[in-house]
Design an enzyme around this catalytic site. Structure first.
Site, PDB file in Angstrom:
ATOM      1  N   ALA A   1      39.337  16.620 -33.545  1.00  0.00           N
ATOM      2  CA  ALA A   1      39.311  17.019 -32.297  1.00  0.00           C
ATOM      3  C   ALA A   1      38.699  18.478 -32.047  1.00  0.00           C
ATOM      4  O   ALA A   1      38.952  19.310 -32.762  1.00  0.00           O
ATOM      5  CB  ALA A   1      40.464  16.404 -31.753  1.00  0.00           C
TER       6      ALA A   1
ATOM      7  N   SER B   1      39.952  23.459 -31.952  1.00  0.00           N
ATOM      8  CA  SER B   1      39.646  22.094 -32.513  1.00  0.00           C
ATOM      9  C   SER B   1      41.305  22.256 -33.507  1.00  0.00           C
ATOM     10  O   SER B   1      41.478  22.614 -33.952  1.00  0.00           O
ATOM     11  CB  SER B   1      38.817  22.876 -33.555  1.00  0.00           C
ATOM     12  OG  SER B   1      38.047  21.497 -34.134  1.00  0.00           O
ATOM     13  N   ASP B   2      41.367  21.126 -33.707  1.00  0.00           N
ATOM     14  CA  ASP B   2      41.955  20.423 -35.050  1.00  0.00           C
ATOM     15  C   ASP B   2      42.237  19.309 -35.674  1.00  0.00           C
ATOM     16  O   ASP B   2      41.533  18.266 -35.000  1.00  0.00           O
ATOM     17  CB  ASP B   2      43.920  19.644 -34.002  1.00  0.00           C
ATOM     18  CG  ASP B   2      45.167  20.271 -34.925  1.00  0.00           C
ATOM     19  OD1 ASP B   2      45.342  21.491 -35.277  1.00  0.00           O
ATOM     20  OD2 ASP B   2      45.298  19.088 -35.155  1.00  0.00           O
ATOM     21  N   GLN B   3      42.436  19.251 -36.990  1.00  0.00           N
ATOM     22  CA  GLN B   3      41.337  18.014 -37.373  1.00  0.00           C
ATOM     23  C   GLN B   3      43.458  17.677 -38.337  1.00  0.00           C
ATOM     24  O   GLN B   3      44.515  18.131 -38.463  1.00  0.00           O
ATOM     25  CB  GLN B   3      41.229  19.288 -38.766  1.00  0.00           C
ATOM     26  CG  GLN B   3      40.752  17.015 -40.192  1.00  0.00           C
ATOM     27  CD  GLN B   3      39.493  17.864 -41.074  1.00  0.00           C
ATOM     28  OE1 GLN B   3      40.114  18.747 -41.717  1.00  0.00           O
ATOM     29  NE2 GLN B   3      38.515  17.679 -40.762  1.00  0.00           N
TER      30      GLN B   3
END
Length: 194
Positions: free
Chosen positions: A107, A70-72
């Site tokens: 994401a 996950s990434d933001q």
């Protein structure tokens, strides 16, 4: 057929706490990828690529697992805002965001290392910041020190006081791990969830 291990490809305490809410056994591991945005990439593309890379980077260590990446990435006026890292950059971010709307692109990637299949989603959240004062920025930063959060405001903490309104479809996405989407992905991999 045994259920594959669930691996969280992150060292983030926020993502660890969020995933723990599902009550599923999992291990956390540090992914190995360069998190630098690529030229011409949109915020959603950067977040999606990094979530995918984080998950896939662990496939060799966990050959029969479901690996979560996950990434933001926060976006303000076409500019990506990352983790500030220190007081000065956080102060500048919050100053630029005052009274404005920021879009956070979170994401999620779920990689099945046995099959090679990767599911991906990007969950946007719109956050309208209050027209807070310089003194409020300073007080907030000294109390919470949100230097490891994109956009410098932790919605799960005192940062919520800096916000006027938020809009999105998955409440956990704004903190960094879209749990509703993750449940959909796990079900697609045959996991039984309530």
């Amino acid at each position: 057929m045994s259920t594959p291990k669930l691996i969280l490809g992150s060292t983030s305490r926020y993502r660890h706490e969020l995933l723990s809410r599902l009550g599923l056994p999992f291990e956390a591991a540090a992914p190995d990828c360069d998190e630098t945005p690529l030229p011409g990439e949109t915020a959603a593309e950067t977040a999606s690529r990094l979530a995918r890379l984080k998950a896939i980077s662990l496939a060799g260590r966990y050959p029969d697992a479901l690996i979560i990446g996950s990434d933001q990435v926060a976006l303000l006026d076409g500019q990506q805002l990352g983790k500030p890292g220190n007081y000065e950059r956080a102060f500048a971010q919050l100053g630029a965001m005052r009274g404005r709307t920021i879009v956070f692109h979170t994401a999620l990637a779920l990689h099945n290392s046995a099959s090679g299949r990767t599911q991906e989603r990007v969950v946007p959240w719109q956050v309208r910041m209050r027209n807070y004062s310089v003194a409020e920025i300073d007080t907030y930063l000294r109390r919470e020190e949100p230097y490891d959060c994109a956009g410098s405001a932790k919605t799960e903490g005192l940062g919520v006081a800096m916000i006027d309104a938020m809009e999105g479809s998955d409440p956990a996405a704004i903190i960094g791990l879209p749990l509703i989407e993750l449940c959909h992905m796990l079900r697609a991999e045959g996991w039984s969830l309530p």
